[in-house]
Each structure stands twice: as C-alpha cells, then as structure tokens.
Motif scaffolding. Structure first.
Motif, PDB file in Angstrom:
ATOM      1  N   GLY A 103     -12.957  26.783 -64.035  1.00 50.21           N
ATOM      2  CA  GLY A 103     -13.289  26.472 -65.423  1.00 50.21           C
ATOM      3  C   GLY A 103     -12.774  27.535 -66.375  1.00 50.21           C
ATOM      4  O   GLY A 103     -12.228  27.221 -67.439  1.00 50.21           O
ATOM      5  N   CYS A 104     -12.910  28.785 -66.008  1.00 50.81           N
ATOM      6  CA  CYS A 104     -12.431  29.871 -66.868  1.00 50.81           C
ATOM      7  C   CYS A 104     -10.902  29.855 -66.953  1.00 50.81           C
ATOM      8  O   CYS A 104     -10.338  30.045 -68.031  1.00 50.81           O
ATOM      9  CB  CYS A 104     -12.949  31.216 -66.364  1.00 50.81           C
ATOM     10  SG  CYS A 104     -12.644  32.582 -67.513  1.00 50.81           S
ATOM     11  N   ALA A 105     -10.234  29.606 -65.838  1.00 49.38           N
ATOM     12  CA  ALA A 105      -8.768  29.523 -65.861  1.00 49.38           C
ATOM     13  C   ALA A 105      -8.320  28.394 -66.781  1.00 49.38           C
ATOM     14  O   ALA A 105      -7.363  28.549 -67.557  1.00 49.38           O
ATOM     15  CB  ALA A 105      -8.222  29.321 -64.444  1.00 49.38           C
ATOM     16  N   LEU A 106      -9.008  27.275 -66.720  1.00 41.66           N
ATOM     17  CA  LEU A 106      -8.679  26.156 -67.600  1.00 41.66           C
ATOM     18  C   LEU A 106      -8.956  26.508 -69.059  1.00 41.66           C
ATOM     19  O   LEU A 106      -8.163  26.180 -69.951  1.00 41.66           O
ATOM     20  CB  LEU A 106      -9.470  24.911 -67.196  1.00 41.66           C
ATOM     21  CG  LEU A 106      -9.119  24.311 -65.827  1.00 41.66           C
ATOM     22  CD1 LEU A 106     -10.129  23.228 -65.451  1.00 41.66           C
ATOM     23  CD2 LEU A 106      -7.703  23.776 -65.809  1.00 41.66           C
ATOM     24  N   THR A 107     -10.066  27.197 -69.305  1.00 41.63           N
ATOM     25  CA  THR A 107     -10.403  27.625 -70.665  1.00 41.63           C
ATOM     26  C   THR A 107      -9.293  28.495 -71.230  1.00 41.63           C
ATOM     27  O   THR A 107      -8.827  28.282 -72.355  1.00 41.63           O
ATOM     28  CB  THR A 107     -11.731  28.406 -70.670  1.00 41.63           C
ATOM     29  OG1 THR A 107     -12.775  27.554 -70.194  1.00 41.63           O
ATOM     30  CG2 THR A 107     -12.075  28.918 -72.057  1.00 41.63           C
ATOM     31  N   ALA A 113     -11.639  20.682 -72.371  1.00 48.27           N
ATOM     32  CA  ALA A 113     -12.336  19.497 -71.855  1.00 48.27           C
ATOM     33  C   ALA A 113     -12.402  19.537 -70.327  1.00 48.27           C
ATOM     34  O   ALA A 113     -13.447  19.241 -69.733  1.00 48.27           O
ATOM     35  CB  ALA A 113     -11.639  18.227 -72.328  1.00 48.27           C
ATOM     36  N   GLU A 114     -11.298  19.923 -69.689  1.00 49.97           N
ATOM     37  CA  GLU A 114     -11.300  20.028 -68.226  1.00 49.97           C
ATOM     38  C   GLU A 114     -12.204  21.176 -67.777  1.00 49.97           C
ATOM     39  O   GLU A 114     -12.882  21.081 -66.746  1.00 49.97           O
ATOM     40  CB  GLU A 114      -9.881  20.254 -67.713  1.00 49.97           C
ATOM     41  CG  GLU A 114      -8.974  19.049 -67.885  1.00 49.97           C
ATOM     42  CD  GLU A 114      -7.549  19.395 -67.526  1.00 49.97           C
ATOM     43  OE1 GLU A 114      -7.240  19.395 -66.315  1.00 49.97           O
ATOM     44  OE2 GLU A 114      -6.764  19.670 -68.454  1.00 49.97           O
ATOM     45  N   ALA A 121     -19.550  20.641 -63.082  1.00 57.12           N
ATOM     46  CA  ALA A 121     -19.539  20.450 -61.627  1.00 57.12           C
ATOM     47  C   ALA A 121     -20.228  21.624 -60.934  1.00 57.12           C
ATOM     48  O   ALA A 121     -20.948  21.437 -59.944  1.00 57.12           O
ATOM     49  CB  ALA A 121     -18.106  20.305 -61.129  1.00 57.12           C
ATOM     50  N   ALA A 122     -20.021  22.822 -61.453  1.00 54.47           N
ATOM     51  CA  ALA A 122     -20.687  24.001 -60.874  1.00 54.47           C
ATOM     52  C   ALA A 122     -22.198  23.885 -61.032  1.00 54.47           C
ATOM     53  O   ALA A 122     -22.947  24.182 -60.095  1.00 54.47           O
ATOM     54  CB  ALA A 122     -20.166  25.280 -61.535  1.00 54.47           C
TER      55      ALA A 122
END
Length: 182
Positions: A103-107, A113-114, A121-122
């Motif tokens: 999530g952080c990498a996507l942020t 949104a991803e 999910a976490a």
C-alpha cells in the motif's frame, strides 16, 4: 558497531545476515542492509532453500519494506508484488506487513485508490485477531487516513500515539507519509 563476524557458511550465515540487515536498516544503513539481504538470499538458495520458501520470502519482505521506507517505490514493487499476489505460506501477521508495504509503495507511486485497497486488505487480514485499539490496527487506520494528507490523518495519528509504548521510536519522528509507519 554493526558488523557481521565470521560465522558458519550456508543457512546459519544467511540468517545472521538477515537479522543484521534488519538492525542496519533501522540504524540508517539501508544500502548496506539491502546488500546483506541479497547475500543472505543467495546463501539460502545456495543452501538448497526454494525461492518460495518462507525464509527466502521473509528476506524479500524486509528488502521491500526497506526500499519503501527509503522512498524507492519503483524498486520495491517488483519485490513486494509477488508476495502480495501469491502470499503462499506467509503467516497472517506477515501478510499484513506485505499489504501495508505494498500500500505504501502504491501511495508513493501516486496510486492512492489501489493503496486504499491494499490497506483495507491488511485490515481484513487482521479480522478479529486484534482489537480496535491494537497498535497494528491503529497504524493501518493511520495509513488509510494519510492517503488524504497529514492534516486529515491527525486524529488517527493521535490514536496511534496513545496506543504505542512510551519508548516507541514512532514518538520521535514526524509522520508525514506512509514511510514513517513502516
């Protein structure tokens, strides 16, 4: 002094390097930690561990988390994505860590949104295993709130601060994005 003394070769040396890398990364020596993790991974593979073994995957998880903490989201994604997509035998607590780092990498890559989906999910992985005031649940709530900016996350970060141990290193850092919480 963070140095790895001579140790038996093979799996014991690789596992010692893994532990050393975790300490080195927290001491601000990320590049050295990543090098040690690569050596540890190669050592485990040379000792006959499968690339999908739990020990090798734990090394990948730590490497991915270090990359994300360093703001290297693009480098972290190919390390974390296989763990995210195919968690295999990762224990539930480590699945949460994978989802959080993913999530952080996507942020950091501008894919909010991803990232929100990964953090949710976490939280789902936690299920009923931890209560509403557990630091892991509160950390994930802060991660979700940070998607809307540091000001929007103030209440979630305050709830987390109250739940943390008094000597937590998180009390000593300004939390302005997801990396500080990894």
């Amino acid at each position: 002094d963070l140095s790895v003394k001579a140790a038996p070769s093979g799996a014991p040396q690789a596992m010692a390097r893994h532990a050393w890398a975790a300490a080195a990364a927290r001491a601000g020596r990320a590049d050295e930690a990543l090098g040690a993790l690569d050596t540890a991974r190669q050592g485990l593979l040379a000792a006959g561990f499968a690339p999908t073994s739990l020990s090798v995957r734990r090394i990948q998880l730590l490497a991915g988390r270090i990359q994300v903490r360093e703001g290297r989201a693009q480098a972290a994604q190919p390390v974390l994505q296989p763990l995210h997509d195919e968690p295999g035998d990762l224990p539930p607590a480590e699945r949460v860590l994978v989802a959080e780092a993913w999530g952080c990498a996507l942020t950091l890559s501008g894919r909010a949104a991803e990232a929100r989906g990964a953090y949710q999910a976490a939280v789902s992985q936690l299920g009923r295993a931890v209560g509403p005031d557990h630091p892991t649940r509160l950390r994930l709530a802060a991660q979700l709130a940070l998607l809307d900016g540091p000001a929007a996350a103030a209440a979630a970060l305050q709830s987390l601060a109250v739940a943390l141990a008094s000597d937590s290193p998180l009390h000593a850092v300004a939390i302005t994005d997801c990396r500080a919480l990894l």
